[in-house]
Write an enzyme that holds these catalytic residues in place. Structure first.
Site, PDB file in Angstrom:
ATOM      1  N   LYS A  32      -4.467  -5.425  -4.323  1.00  0.00           N
ATOM      2  CA  LYS A  32      -3.328  -6.326  -4.124  1.00  0.00           C
ATOM      3  C   LYS A  32      -3.010  -6.956  -5.473  1.00  0.00           C
ATOM      4  O   LYS A  32      -3.859  -7.000  -6.363  1.00  0.00           O
ATOM      5  CB  LYS A  32      -3.733  -7.418  -3.130  1.00  0.00           C
ATOM      6  CG  LYS A  32      -2.585  -8.121  -2.474  1.00  0.00           C
ATOM      7  CD  LYS A  32      -2.159  -7.454  -1.193  1.00  0.00           C
ATOM      8  CE  LYS A  32      -0.941  -8.141  -0.603  1.00  0.00           C
ATOM      9  NZ  LYS A  32      -0.493  -7.534   0.639  1.00  0.00           N
ATOM     10  N   GLY A  77       8.944 -13.779  18.293  1.00  0.00           N
ATOM     11  CA  GLY A  77       9.552 -13.394  17.004  1.00  0.00           C
ATOM     12  C   GLY A  77      10.334 -12.109  17.123  1.00  0.00           C
ATOM     13  O   GLY A  77       9.771 -11.057  17.463  1.00  0.00           O
ATOM     14  N   GLY A  79      12.233 -10.588  14.636  1.00  0.00           N
ATOM     15  CA  GLY A  79      12.655 -10.184  13.296  1.00  0.00           C
ATOM     16  C   GLY A  79      12.667  -8.674  13.195  1.00  0.00           C
ATOM     17  O   GLY A  79      12.935  -7.963  14.176  1.00  0.00           O
ATOM     18  N   VAL A 123      10.245  -6.445  12.907  1.00  0.00           N
ATOM     19  CA  VAL A 123       9.286  -5.732  13.764  1.00  0.00           C
ATOM     20  C   VAL A 123       9.555  -6.019  15.242  1.00  0.00           C
ATOM     21  O   VAL A 123       9.687  -5.101  16.058  1.00  0.00           O
ATOM     22  CB  VAL A 123       7.829  -6.131  13.407  1.00  0.00           C
ATOM     23  CG1 VAL A 123       6.835  -5.481  14.366  1.00  0.00           C
ATOM     24  CG2 VAL A 123       7.505  -5.739  11.973  1.00  0.00           C
TER      25      VAL A 123
HETATM   26  P1  NAD Z   1      10.768 -11.233   9.938  1.00  0.00           P
HETATM   27  O1  NAD Z   1      10.806 -12.371   8.990  1.00  0.00           O
HETATM   28  O2  NAD Z   1      11.847 -10.190   9.911  1.00  0.00           O
HETATM   29  O3  NAD Z   1      10.711 -11.788  11.450  1.00  0.00           O
HETATM   30  C1  NAD Z   1      10.005 -12.909  11.869  1.00  0.00           C
HETATM   31  C2  NAD Z   1      10.789 -13.524  13.036  1.00  0.00           C
HETATM   32  O4  NAD Z   1       9.998 -14.546  13.617  1.00  0.00           O
HETATM   33  C3  NAD Z   1      12.112 -14.161  12.602  1.00  0.00           C
HETATM   34  O5  NAD Z   1      13.167 -13.702  13.428  1.00  0.00           O
HETATM   35  C4  NAD Z   1      11.864 -15.660  12.792  1.00  0.00           C
HETATM   36  O6  NAD Z   1      13.045 -16.377  13.135  1.00  0.00           O
HETATM   37  C5  NAD Z   1      10.842 -15.646  13.915  1.00  0.00           C
HETATM   38  N1  NAD Z   1      10.014 -16.840  14.039  1.00  0.00           N
HETATM   39  C6  NAD Z   1       9.454 -17.583  13.054  1.00  0.00           C
HETATM   40  N2  NAD Z   1       8.757 -18.600  13.593  1.00  0.00           N
HETATM   41  C7  NAD Z   1       8.842 -18.470  14.932  1.00  0.00           C
HETATM   42  C8  NAD Z   1       8.322 -19.210  16.035  1.00  0.00           C
HETATM   43  N3  NAD Z   1       7.570 -20.286  15.870  1.00  0.00           N
HETATM   44  N4  NAD Z   1       8.613 -18.793  17.298  1.00  0.00           N
HETATM   45  C9  NAD Z   1       9.387 -17.697  17.497  1.00  0.00           C
HETATM   46  N5  NAD Z   1       9.914 -16.971  16.487  1.00  0.00           N
HETATM   47  C10 NAD Z   1       9.641 -17.356  15.229  1.00  0.00           C
HETATM   48  O7  NAD Z   1       9.325 -10.559   9.742  1.00  0.00           O
HETATM   49  P2  NAD Z   1       8.832  -9.107  10.204  1.00  0.00           P
HETATM   50  O8  NAD Z   1       8.958  -8.186   9.064  1.00  0.00           O
HETATM   51  O9  NAD Z   1       9.416  -8.773  11.535  1.00  0.00           O
HETATM   52  O10 NAD Z   1       7.263  -9.388  10.372  1.00  0.00           O
HETATM   53  C11 NAD Z   1       6.750 -10.083  11.499  1.00  0.00           C
HETATM   54  C12 NAD Z   1       5.234 -10.209  11.359  1.00  0.00           C
HETATM   55  O11 NAD Z   1       4.655  -8.900  11.241  1.00  0.00           O
HETATM   56  C13 NAD Z   1       4.780 -10.972  10.105  1.00  0.00           C
HETATM   57  O12 NAD Z   1       3.590 -11.660  10.414  1.00  0.00           O
HETATM   58  C14 NAD Z   1       4.497  -9.854   9.105  1.00  0.00           C
HETATM   59  O13 NAD Z   1       3.559 -10.264   8.125  1.00  0.00           O
HETATM   60  C15 NAD Z   1       3.912  -8.799  10.025  1.00  0.00           C
HETATM   61  N6  NAD Z   1       4.026  -7.427   9.524  1.00  0.00           N
HETATM   62  C16 NAD Z   1       5.230  -6.875   9.260  1.00  0.00           C
HETATM   63  C17 NAD Z   1       5.319  -5.553   8.788  1.00  0.00           C
HETATM   64  C18 NAD Z   1       6.653  -4.904   8.529  1.00  0.00           C
HETATM   65  O14 NAD Z   1       6.686  -3.671   8.365  1.00  0.00           O
HETATM   66  N7  NAD Z   1       7.759  -5.629   8.522  1.00  0.00           N
HETATM   67  C19 NAD Z   1       4.144  -4.799   8.583  1.00  0.00           C
HETATM   68  C20 NAD Z   1       2.894  -5.383   8.888  1.00  0.00           C
HETATM   69  C21 NAD Z   1       2.862  -6.704   9.352  1.00  0.00           C
END
Ligand code: NAD
Length: 371
Positions: free
Chosen positions: A82, A182, A184, A186
């Site tokens: 990292k 959430g 977002g 994912v």
């Molecule tokens: P993102 O920022 O696109 O989505 C996160 C969502 O969570 C947002 O829509 C936000 O409004 C919502 N949110 C935040 N706080 C909240 C709460 N208290 N209650 C309800 N909703 C809430 O992020 P992402 O890329 O979708 O990633 C989501 C999680 O998965 C993170 O923990 C990230 O580290 C993990 N992750 C993502 C990936 C990837 O490929 N994107 C890979 C491995 C792990």
């Protein structure tokens, strides 16, 4: 500040730590290579306004060790590494900074491969790519695979299927109630995949537009973000922030399974012990959310979406193996995941040492001639 070598020793047996500095470009970064027993160390570059250098060093040591376990448990020929850049991602970014950083990565000759992470973007990685080939997750315009989120969500879907098989003894998601925290990148893809499989979804997000969209598209039941964790359901799928299983929440959780994409879901390890005592099956986060890492691994081999999708489906078997270890050794699933990773590091890592160069066929397509 504690002495640097004391800190390094305290946070695991890392192979190499590289301090990167370029005064003109304003670069202050640390690359940590934790373990290369299985292959080159891969892990993203985080840019963060760290309070001090000690905080940055601890973060990179901790995150790089996590990547070793994640890659090993995912069955990938990758090690753990990292990088962190000390600075404000809103104010301190420049082409020169990322190119100076790219030169440091290049100097490691492939022992470390980077990607985007919190605070860095595909665009920033484009600058890194100008100096080195040892970067992945770059834009499709530069020959990369782009946003990994759909692949992460596909992996989570297969992880949920494995968890439902283990806990509810069924191969079907029809009628299975899944609460998604959430929506977002994912969470929104996962919602679509689950509905396709006949699951019923309950959703929450702090952004109302996102919940409205799910309601319209999938007739999802919407609840407030204060309530989502405590819904009566089969599967709770955390897809927002970390540490959501904590002293406050754990008593009120009302599900059979916790299986979602968020990182670091357990506030502390003992919450994993507690879930086991409560009879709730926990799919260890770094195993179920490895789809994004698998996707960039396929990009290193020469990208094919079909192969990336196939890879993410292996999360199903990886989790069943972990649940088996947990059952047979009567240990919580987070410990079983670590045990699986350590066994692979030991067995395959030892083989690679015995015949160096024999096991790295996977990377034969990775270009190592650098401009
Ligand atoms: P993102 O920022 O696109 O989505 C996160 C969502 O969570 C947002 O829509 C936000 O409004 C919502 N949110 C935040 N706080 C909240 C709460 N208290 N209650 C309800 N909703 C809430 O992020 P992402 O890329 O979708 O990633 C989501 C999680 O998965 C993170 O923990 C990230 O580290 C993990 N992750 C993502 C990936 C990837 O490929 N994107 C890979 C491995 C792990």
């Amino acid at each position: 500040m504690a002495l640097t070598f004391e800190l390094i020793e305290k946070h695991g047996e890392h192979e190499q730590i590289v301090f990167c500095h370029d005064k003109t470009a304003g670069l202050k970064a640390i690359i940590a290579i934790h373990n290369t027993a299985l292959g080159p160390a891969l892990g993203g570059t985080r840019m963060w306004n760290y309070k001090n250098e000690e905080e940055a060093l601890i973060d990179v040591l901790r995150l790089s060790k996590g990547m070793t376990y994640k890659a090993a448990a995912a069955g990938l020929n990758l090690g753990g590494g990292k990088a962190v850049i000390i600075g404000d991602p809103e104010k301190d970014k420049s082409e020169a900074l990322f190119r100076a950083f790219g030169q440091y990565i290049n100097s490691l000759n492939g022992r470390y491969i980077t990607a985007e992470d919190v605070g860095t973007s595909v665009k920033d990685m484009g600058y890194v790519f100008a100096e080195t080939h040892f970067v992945t997750g770059i834009s499709p315009a530069l020959g990369g695979s782009g946003d990994p989120s759909p692949l992460t969500a596909n992996g989570v879907l297969h992880g949920i299927k494995a968890s439902v098989k283990e806990k509810m003894k069924t191969d079907s998601l029809k009628g299975v109630r899944v609460a998604i925290q959430g929506l977002g990148k994912v969470g929104s893809y996962l919602a679509g995949f689950l509905v396709e499989q006949g699951a019923e979804i309950i959703v929450a997000d702090i952004n109302e537009a996102k919940t409205k969209d799910m309601e319209k598209r999938y007739k999802a039941k919407v609840v407030s973000s204060d309530e989502i964790l405590f819904q009566e359901c089969d599967v709770l799928a955390p897809c927002a922030m970390g540490a959501i299983i904590n002293d406050e929440t754990i008593k009120k959780i009302n599900c059979k399974i916790v299986a979602g994409g968020a990182n670091n879901q357990l506030a502390e390890n003992h919450h994993g012990d507690q879930l086991k005592e409560m009879g709730i099956l926990y799919a260890p986060d770094y195993v179920i959310n490895a789809g994004g890492l698998m996707n960039v691994f396929v990009e290193l081999e020469g990208y094919s979406k079909e192969r990336a999708i196939e890879r993410t489906e292996t999360i199903y078997d990886n989790l069943l193996d972990i649940f088996k270890i947990s059952r047979e050794e009567n240990i919580p699933t987070y410990q079983a995941a670590n045990a699986l990773a350590e066994r692979r590091l030991d067995s395959i890592g030892r083989l690679r040492q015995k015949h160096p160069g024999q096991m790295t066929r996977t990377f034969s397509t990775l270009k190592i001639d650098n401009r």
